[in-house]
Write a protein that holds these residues in place. Sequence first.
Motif, short mmCIF file in Angstrom:
data_model
loop_
_atom_site.label_atom_id
_atom_site.label_comp_id
_atom_site.label_asym_id
_atom_site.label_seq_id
_atom_site.Cartn_x
_atom_site.Cartn_y
_atom_site.Cartn_z
N MET A 116 0.82 -1.07 0.02
CA MET A 116 0.08 -0.12 -0.14
C MET A 116 0.91 1.42 0.04
N GLU A 120 0.77 4.22 -3.00
CA GLU A 120 0.49 5.47 -2.83
C GLU A 120 1.58 6.30 -3.16
N ARG A 247 -10.57 1.60 -5.82
CA ARG A 247 -10.20 1.31 -4.57
C ARG A 247 -11.48 1.61 -3.43
N LYS A 248 -12.45 2.08 -3.99
CA LYS A 248 -13.84 2.19 -3.23
C LYS A 248 -14.60 1.14 -3.61
N PRO A 251 -12.64 -2.84 -3.28
CA PRO A 251 -11.35 -2.54 -2.66
C PRO A 251 -10.80 -3.70 -2.55
N TYR A 255 -7.32 -1.14 1.20
CA TYR A 255 -8.14 0.05 0.98
C TYR A 255 -9.52 0.08 1.81
N SER A 284 -3.96 11.02 -0.76
CA SER A 284 -2.68 9.80 -0.72
C SER A 284 -1.80 10.10 0.34
N ILE A 287 -3.76 8.57 3.23
CA ILE A 287 -3.48 7.13 3.33
C ILE A 287 -2.17 6.79 3.91
#
Lengths: 413, 205
Positions: A116, A120, A247-248, A251, A255, A284, A287
């Motif tokens: 991850m 990002e 990502r939404k 997922p 995420y 980002s 995150i």
Amino acid sequence: MAQQPNRLRPFFENISYEREDNELVVNFGPQHPSAHGQLRLMLHLQQEQIVKAHPDIGYLHRGMEKMAENMIYNEFMPTTDRMDYIASSSNNYGFALAVEKLIGLEVPRRAKVIRMMILEINRLMSHLFWLATTALDIGAMTIFLYAFREREYLMDIMEGYCGARLTHAAIRIGGVPLDIQPDFLEQLRTFLGKLPQNIKDYEDLLDENRIWRMRMEGVGYISKEMALSWGCTGPMLRASGVAWDIRKEEPYELYDEVEFRVPWSDKGDNFARYRIYMEEMRESAKILYQCIDMYEKCVRDGETELMAHAPKYISAPKLDIMTQNYSLMQHFVLVTQGMRPPVGEVYVPTESPKGELGYYINSQGGPYPYRLKLRAPSFWHTGILTDLLPGHYIPDVVSIIGTTNIVFGEVDR
Amino acid sequence: MSKQEMFKDRNISEDYFFLDIEDYPTTPWEKFKRVVKRSLKGELFVGLWVVLREMIKFDIHTVQYPEEKLPIGPRYRAVHEMKRLWESGTERCIGCGLCEKICISKCIRIETRYDENQRKEVGEYSINLGRCIYCGYCAEVCPELAITHGGEYENASEQREHFILYEDMLTPIDDVLNKKQREFQGFGAITPHEDERLKKTPLAY
């Protein structure tokens, strides 16, 4: 006007164009500095206005999909680096995720967190690069220098992690090859501490700048229907009034555990896209802060595994290879013959910085994929230029190409 | 819920937020008003101030390259090195050929033969640096930590093909004896402290 080309009179592309009324045909690229690589646009002009645009691609074609059919799965990983070379780890990741889904692997949590962070960081790198080049195309050289300076810090972090700056190959099928270096988190925190001020500086320079606004506002308007019918994804789609982020929606990785929100707008023009890129950078950063906490929790919980344990598909850690005979044998088989995923096909989309990056893999049970299809977002964003450019003027072409954020490694593959 | 309904009210989801971009002026009067408003806000000076602030900070990061060089990290993937064993100083490479097999750009060439004791010996070993893409897979698959990457990156040459031989990559024996050999920490390295989890085979019964 039909031509009969022969060896003495080769085919002239421009002859037929010249004979139609008073349209002028201009070849924009493939060496134009704002054509983002090897884009060739054939523009039919009435005065300064474009009446027909025809993007011509293929100048960077390497036949990656065919190459993949002659490579074992692991070997293909560095080749994916060369697709979207601005954010190469996101390509690695998409491929790794597709193969993992094909063979049904569960990746250790620590590896997921590292992935991850890498993803990002790559998103930030890509967005900063986008901002730099687009601003440079439009004439704001200061932004170019500032954004490249910030990107440099990120590249240093990635260089410290995997040893390369552009073509990382930093993700493996089943995990990550290395743990993060000791000063990774510290460097990342320093960078993230500075980032909000940097983004504010860019916005101070651009948001109210009247030249920037003139080049961006209302230029390159993509309606919702047009964006959907041309297969736009990523910021291109979100700027046109469709809130859609993989990502939404589906997922992957962790995420669904981090808190972040995705910006969208219904303006549909260059300026909306610019604002979305800027907001995405802020998200980002959010995150990444959460990833740092997650990583530290992993360390506290004593989770040390970086690669999934699946002797049939994944080589054991190096220490096992060097000390245990069975691991060594497995390693030799996996390197010389390659892993053999079960028969099946899989399509896995991921949200790369530019949009939906999908890998379709058809496996017939052999060590090579039977068919591998890459769905690269930039390809579709190049296609929309046919429909988008007519009616605009020559200078708008540059800013529209800039905000579509196409990278030709990905278009031609 | 059908698929169509799923897509209907997407834009009010918690996961997304609407970017508030003010409407652009359409009439000449609105445009004029905006120009005046902007000018009074001093939008030009904001930009100038940002640039000036950066200038008077004197926070200069330029590296005068040939004179000064940045340190190269321990994981950097540049020209390969061949390592030796710490204790005896013998070469680690056993000539298994995994690096040649995995090499994506097919730039490694290895030939092995029997030596006088009928043991496998590396004969010709060459890497074409002009073809190498420095992906780090050779170091990753090497079961003996023999081939690794090093920090030597200045390898511009006059022709594309640039072959490097086994002897050129091999750590000099003096370096090993004086404990100057550096282990590569990048792809293929053993994770630090990993040996703690290892159970040693009991040798004494």
